[in-house]
Every structure is written in C-alpha cells, then in structure tokens.
Design a protein around this motif. Structure first.
Motif, short mmCIF file in Angstrom:
data_model
loop_
_atom_site.label_atom_id
_atom_site.label_comp_id
_atom_site.label_asym_id
_atom_site.label_seq_id
_atom_site.Cartn_x
_atom_site.Cartn_y
_atom_site.Cartn_z
N SER A 52 14.16 1.60 6.66
CA SER A 52 12.78 1.13 7.18
C SER A 52 13.15 -0.30 8.23
CB SER A 52 11.82 0.99 6.33
OG SER A 52 11.97 -0.12 5.39
N SER A 53 12.54 -0.28 9.06
CA SER A 53 12.62 -1.85 10.03
C SER A 53 11.19 -2.22 10.37
CB SER A 53 13.40 -1.47 11.20
OG SER A 53 13.13 -0.43 12.06
N GLY A 54 11.25 -3.48 10.97
CA GLY A 54 10.10 -3.94 11.26
C GLY A 54 9.63 -4.91 10.16
N GLN A 55 8.31 -5.22 10.07
CA GLN A 55 7.77 -6.37 9.11
C GLN A 55 6.70 -5.70 8.17
OE1 GLN A 55 7.22 -10.49 10.77
NE2 GLN A 55 7.72 -9.31 12.71
N ILE A 56 6.75 -6.11 7.08
CA ILE A 56 5.68 -5.60 5.88
C ILE A 56 5.32 -7.08 5.45
CG2 ILE A 56 4.97 -4.48 3.87
CD1 ILE A 56 7.13 -2.49 4.42
N ARG A 57 4.08 -7.73 5.61
CA ARG A 57 3.84 -9.02 5.16
C ARG A 57 2.82 -9.00 4.09
NH1 ARG A 57 3.68 -12.23 10.91
NH2 ARG A 57 5.82 -12.50 11.55
N LEU A 58 2.85 -9.49 3.01
CA LEU A 58 1.82 -9.41 2.01
C LEU A 58 1.65 -11.01 1.93
CD1 LEU A 58 0.09 -8.06 -0.09
CD2 LEU A 58 2.00 -8.28 -1.81
N ARG A 64 8.63 -5.36 -4.70
CA ARG A 64 7.37 -5.24 -4.00
C ARG A 64 6.22 -4.90 -5.09
NH1 ARG A 64 8.85 -1.83 1.36
NH2 ARG A 64 10.97 -2.64 1.54
N ALA A 65 6.59 -4.17 -6.01
CA ALA A 65 5.64 -3.95 -7.07
C ALA A 65 5.18 -5.44 -8.01
CB ALA A 65 6.02 -3.04 -8.21
N LEU A 66 6.36 -6.14 -8.14
CA LEU A 66 6.25 -7.65 -8.68
C LEU A 66 5.26 -8.50 -7.81
CD1 LEU A 66 9.42 -7.79 -10.79
CD2 LEU A 66 7.05 -7.84 -11.62
N SER A 67 5.53 -8.15 -6.41
CA SER A 67 4.67 -9.06 -5.52
C SER A 67 2.89 -8.85 -5.33
CB SER A 67 5.23 -8.89 -4.06
OG SER A 67 6.58 -9.50 -3.84
N GLY A 68 2.63 -7.65 -6.02
CA GLY A 68 1.50 -7.27 -6.42
C GLY A 68 1.08 -5.99 -5.68
N ILE A 69 1.75 -5.18 -5.34
CA ILE A 69 1.48 -3.74 -4.93
C ILE A 69 1.45 -2.79 -6.04
CG2 ILE A 69 1.88 -2.17 -2.85
CD1 ILE A 69 2.80 -4.56 -0.98
N ALA A 70 0.52 -1.75 -5.96
CA ALA A 70 0.62 -0.79 -6.95
C ALA A 70 0.55 0.63 -6.24
CB ALA A 70 -0.26 -0.78 -8.05
N TYR A 71 1.01 1.58 -6.77
CA TYR A 71 1.25 2.69 -5.82
C TYR A 71 1.02 4.10 -6.73
CZ TYR A 71 3.32 6.64 -3.13
OH TYR A 71 3.93 7.73 -2.50
N VAL A 72 -0.22 4.68 -6.49
CA VAL A 72 -0.42 5.82 -7.12
C VAL A 72 -0.28 7.10 -6.14
CG1 VAL A 72 -2.62 7.22 -7.95
CG2 VAL A 72 -2.58 4.69 -8.17
N PRO A 73 0.97 7.76 -6.40
CA PRO A 73 1.49 8.68 -5.56
C PRO A 73 0.81 9.96 -5.26
CG PRO A 73 2.51 8.86 -7.60
CD PRO A 73 1.78 7.59 -7.63
N GLN A 74 0.79 10.84 -4.60
CA GLN A 74 0.35 12.14 -4.31
C GLN A 74 1.18 13.04 -5.46
OE1 GLN A 74 1.32 14.33 -0.78
NE2 GLN A 74 -0.59 15.10 -0.74
N ALA A 121 -1.60 2.03 -12.51
CA ALA A 121 -1.67 1.28 -11.65
C ALA A 121 -2.31 -0.15 -11.72
CB ALA A 121 -2.35 1.72 -10.21
N LEU A 122 -3.56 0.16 -12.49
CA LEU A 122 -4.30 -1.06 -12.72
C LEU A 122 -3.91 -2.06 -13.69
CD1 LEU A 122 -8.05 0.18 -12.91
CD2 LEU A 122 -6.95 -0.87 -11.04
N ALA A 123 -3.00 -1.34 -14.72
CA ALA A 123 -2.07 -2.28 -15.71
C ALA A 123 -1.20 -3.15 -15.12
CB ALA A 123 -1.44 -1.26 -16.77
N ALA A 124 -0.73 -3.10 -13.85
CA ALA A 124 -0.27 -4.01 -13.32
C ALA A 124 -0.84 -5.28 -12.81
CB ALA A 124 0.73 -3.56 -12.25
N GLU A 125 -2.28 -5.26 -12.86
CA GLU A 125 -2.97 -6.18 -12.15
C GLU A 125 -2.70 -6.50 -10.83
OE1 GLU A 125 -3.31 -9.35 -15.13
OE2 GLU A 125 -4.87 -8.37 -16.14
N PRO A 126 -2.78 -5.62 -9.86
CA PRO A 126 -2.32 -5.61 -8.50
C PRO A 126 -3.31 -6.42 -7.68
CG PRO A 126 -2.96 -3.54 -8.66
CD PRO A 126 -2.84 -4.16 -10.11
#
Length: 231
Positions: free
Chosen positions: A54-60, A73-83, A146-151
């Motif tokens: 990937s390229s570009g920017q993703i700013r959290l 990214r997960a430790l930065s505060g993003i949680a993912y619930v996949p399809q 996902a909520l267990a990560a407190e994202p």
C-alpha cells in the motif's frame, strides 16, 4: 481521528484501491457502501496492513501508520472485526475474547466489564467452543474480542451479513452503543442503507476502488444509492 490520504493498495500487482482520501470523524460512525467488489473490504484490510502493499498516508491522530506492521496498528488503537467473523472454532468463548486483549495498550488481559451487559449469552457460555455458536452469536463474539483491546477505532466489515433477523437488531443496537456509550470511532462497511442512515453521521460510496460520493449522511440520496448500488 483517522485520515486516509491518497491511499492505494495492491494484491500482488493488481491495484485494488485508487487514491482514496477520506476523513473519519472522532466518536462517530462513518458508513462505507457500494456494490460487491468495489473495494470496501480492501479498504479496511489496508487500514490494518493486511494487503500485499500500500501507499499514501494513514494517520491515526498524529501517528502515521502506512509503514507500520499490523500488530503495531492494533496497538495504536485500531480493532478489526472482519467479514466472516474470524473466530477460532476450537477456542472457547473466553479464549476468543481474550485474544483481543493482546492488543490492549494498558496491558489488561481480562473480559471487558461491558461484555456481559452487551452480550448476555456470551457471559453465560464462556466455556463453550466458539465453533458451536450460531452465526449471530459468533458475530457478537467477534465484536467482544475487538472490545477487549479497548480500542479508539473499530473497523466493522458487514456485521449483519448472514445473521438471523432476531440478532440483527441486537448487533445494530450494540454498534450504536459503541459510539454513544463507549465513545468509539467506527468505520462500518454495510449494505443495509436503512441502518447506515440511522447510525452513521457520514458516508463514503466506493466504486472501482475509488470514493465516488462522500459527505454527511443526509446527503446519501435514493438516487445515489440507485446509481452506485443497483446491479
């Protein structure tokens, strides 16, 4: 909260996202819509660093994530619930939830206090294998994980897909509480336009890996839905 700037993403040599720029407001639900195959799932995977390149920017907030591996990214505060939920069938309900806690920035390795309130069934069946749950119960389990990560940010990929009608309303109510009670920022891929209009404050419509319409949810017209979502 989350800014995507000229984001491009690849599977092998095939470009799947083409210069997506999108701002996700803090503490709100942003809906992502479009026909199948337009890049909605790829967008979430790219935010999590799960595509080939990937390229570009993703700013959290003030942190740039485009070069970070998925675990950072997960430790930065993003949680993912996949399809498809992505639970581990052989693990118990408790074990599946606690998997999310490995990304908890405070080091907590416990079931969040709100889980029994949001998901009474899970609280009563912590020792059951995740694989024996119904599709709707597994979706609840994936959200609890996902909520267990407190994202700060939760990415939800079609959480109502394949869910029995009796649980759809429960899932939708939980998503609203994630915003209203927990103050989470939510990026929601959802084909149910009615729910998007009820829940989201803003939206982006994707087509061929590009954002073709975006704005406040009030601007999501029937004509726009017909043009970009009717097969």
């Amino acid at each position: 909260m989350l800014d995507l700037i000229n984001l491009e993403s690849y599977y092998g040599r095939s470009k799947a996202l083409n210069g997506i720029t999108l701002s996700v407001p803090k503490g709100e639900i942003t809906g992502i819509a479009g026909r199948n195959g337009t890049g909605k799932t790829t967008l979430l995977k790219t935010i999590m660093g799960l595509t080939d390149d990937s390229s570009g920017q993703i700013r959290l907030s003030d942190k740039e994530l485009i070069t970070c591996p998925t675990h950072e990214r997960a430790l930065s505060g993003i949680a993912y619930v996949p399809q498809g939920r992505g639970i581990i069938p052989e693990f118990t309900v408790r074990e599946n939830i606690l998997m999310g806690a490995f990304a908890n920035r405070a080091g907590k390795r416990s079931i969040p206090e709100i889980v029994p309130e949001l998901f009474p069934y899970l609280a009563d069946n912590m020792t059951r294998p995740g694989g024996v749950l119904s599709g709707g119960q597994q979706q609840q389990l994936a959200i609890a994980r996902a909520l267990a990560a407190e994202p700060d940010v939760v990415l939800l990929d079609e959480p109502n897909e394949g869910i029995q009608p009796s649980i759809v309303e429960e899932i939708e109510a939980v998503i609203l509480r994630m915003k209203d009670d927990l103050g989470l920022t939510v990026v929601l891929v959802e084909q149910n336009i009615g729910f998007l209009r009820r829940a989201a404050s803003s939206f982006a419509m994707l087509e061929k890996g590009r954002v073709v319409e975006a704005g406040k949810i009030d601007a999501l017209s029937d004509e726009m839905v017909e043009r970009h979502m009717t097969i």
